[in-house]
Design a protein around this motif. Sequence first.
Motif, PDB file in Angstrom:
ATOM      1  N   ASN A 175      21.904  44.245  33.730  1.00 44.61           N
ATOM      2  CA  ASN A 175      21.811  45.261  34.781  1.00 44.61           C
ATOM      3  C   ASN A 175      22.865  46.353  34.652  1.00 44.61           C
ATOM      4  N   VAL A 176      23.309  46.614  33.426  1.00 44.62           N
ATOM      5  CA  VAL A 176      24.239  47.703  33.125  1.00 44.62           C
ATOM      6  C   VAL A 176      23.589  48.546  32.028  1.00 44.62           C
ATOM      7  N   ARG A 177      23.675  49.860  32.164  1.00 40.19           N
ATOM      8  CA  ARG A 177      23.122  50.764  31.146  1.00 40.19           C
ATOM      9  C   ARG A 177      24.116  50.898  29.997  1.00 40.19           C
ATOM     10  N   TYR A 178      23.601  50.811  28.774  1.00 38.21           N
ATOM     11  CA  TYR A 178      24.412  50.987  27.568  1.00 38.21           C
ATOM     12  C   TYR A 178      23.808  52.103  26.729  1.00 38.21           C
ATOM     13  N   THR A 179      24.636  53.068  26.354  1.00 39.62           N
ATOM     14  CA  THR A 179      24.159  54.119  25.467  1.00 39.62           C
ATOM     15  C   THR A 179      24.494  53.737  24.037  1.00 39.62           C
ATOM     16  N   GLY A 180      23.589  54.071  23.154  1.00 38.39           N
ATOM     17  CA  GLY A 180      23.786  53.784  21.740  1.00 38.39           C
ATOM     18  C   GLY A 180      23.080  54.821  20.904  1.00 38.39           C
ATOM     19  N   ARG A 181      23.271  54.692  19.611  1.00 38.70           N
ATOM     20  CA  ARG A 181      22.624  55.602  18.672  1.00 38.70           C
ATOM     21  C   ARG A 181      22.559  54.892  17.327  1.00 38.70           C
ATOM     22  N   LEU A 182      21.415  54.964  16.701  1.00 40.14           N
ATOM     23  CA  LEU A 182      21.323  54.465  15.338  1.00 40.14           C
ATOM     24  C   LEU A 182      21.978  55.518  14.462  1.00 40.14           C
ATOM     25  N   GLN A 183      23.085  55.152  13.833  1.00 44.54           N
ATOM     26  CA  GLN A 183      23.953  56.112  13.141  1.00 44.54           C
ATOM     27  C   GLN A 183      23.314  56.740  11.905  1.00 44.54           C
ATOM     28  N   GLU A 184      22.506  55.959  11.219  1.00 46.14           N
ATOM     29  CA  GLU A 184      21.857  56.453  10.005  1.00 46.14           C
ATOM     30  C   GLU A 184      20.591  55.650   9.778  1.00 46.14           C
ATOM     31  N   GLU A 185      19.782  56.104   8.860  1.00 49.53           N
ATOM     32  CA  GLU A 185      18.555  55.376   8.558  1.00 49.53           C
ATOM     33  C   GLU A 185      18.911  53.971   8.084  1.00 49.53           C
ATOM     34  N   GLY A 186      18.239  52.972   8.619  1.00 49.31           N
ATOM     35  CA  GLY A 186      18.525  51.586   8.255  1.00 49.31           C
ATOM     36  C   GLY A 186      19.553  50.910   9.154  1.00 49.31           C
ATOM     37  N   ASP A 187      20.204  51.673  10.053  1.00 42.91           N
ATOM     38  CA  ASP A 187      21.168  51.086  10.982  1.00 42.91           C
ATOM     39  C   ASP A 187      20.430  50.173  11.955  1.00 42.91           C
ATOM     40  N   VAL A 188      21.115  49.120  12.393  1.00 40.59           N
ATOM     41  CA  VAL A 188      20.590  48.180  13.377  1.00 40.59           C
ATOM     42  C   VAL A 188      21.678  47.985  14.417  1.00 40.59           C
TER      43      VAL A 188
END
Length: 146
Positions: A41-54
């Motif tokens: 119940n907490v929002r987390y921001t993220g970003r896949l840094q590059e192709e193939g990132d997990v």
Amino acid sequence: MKKKIAIMLTLILVAGTFTACTAEEKENNDDINTANDIETNVRYTGRLQEEGDVDYYKIQLEKKGKIVLRFKHAKIDSGYTYWQVYLLGMDETEKTGMDVTGEQSESVSSAVRVVPGTYYVRVTSNSYSDEKYILTVEFQEEGEYY
């Protein structure tokens, strides 16, 4: 002559579960062993840094209940699937999840009932985008009988 002005503020408190403030993803979280510990119940921001990132996130549940994954991003004018978001059990089997297209700015998984334990969320790309996303693992505790 000075006038006094009285201002009255009303504060309304609403009981219940709601999504709290947003927290940031921390790299390196590319596998289950380096998963970011998160809370429900907490929002987390993220970003896949590059192709193939997990991106992996780890959730510890003390009680049984119901989980729904909520995933948001800025709209992309494309029907391609950009993100694959899945809830995994300890053995990495998929419990619920969704494929998210660019046109779906908000997606919600089907609900899954869970017992106490450790769970993971895996965010991968299909067609790569470096757009930020917001992930929320919504958890609702269920009573003795469900």
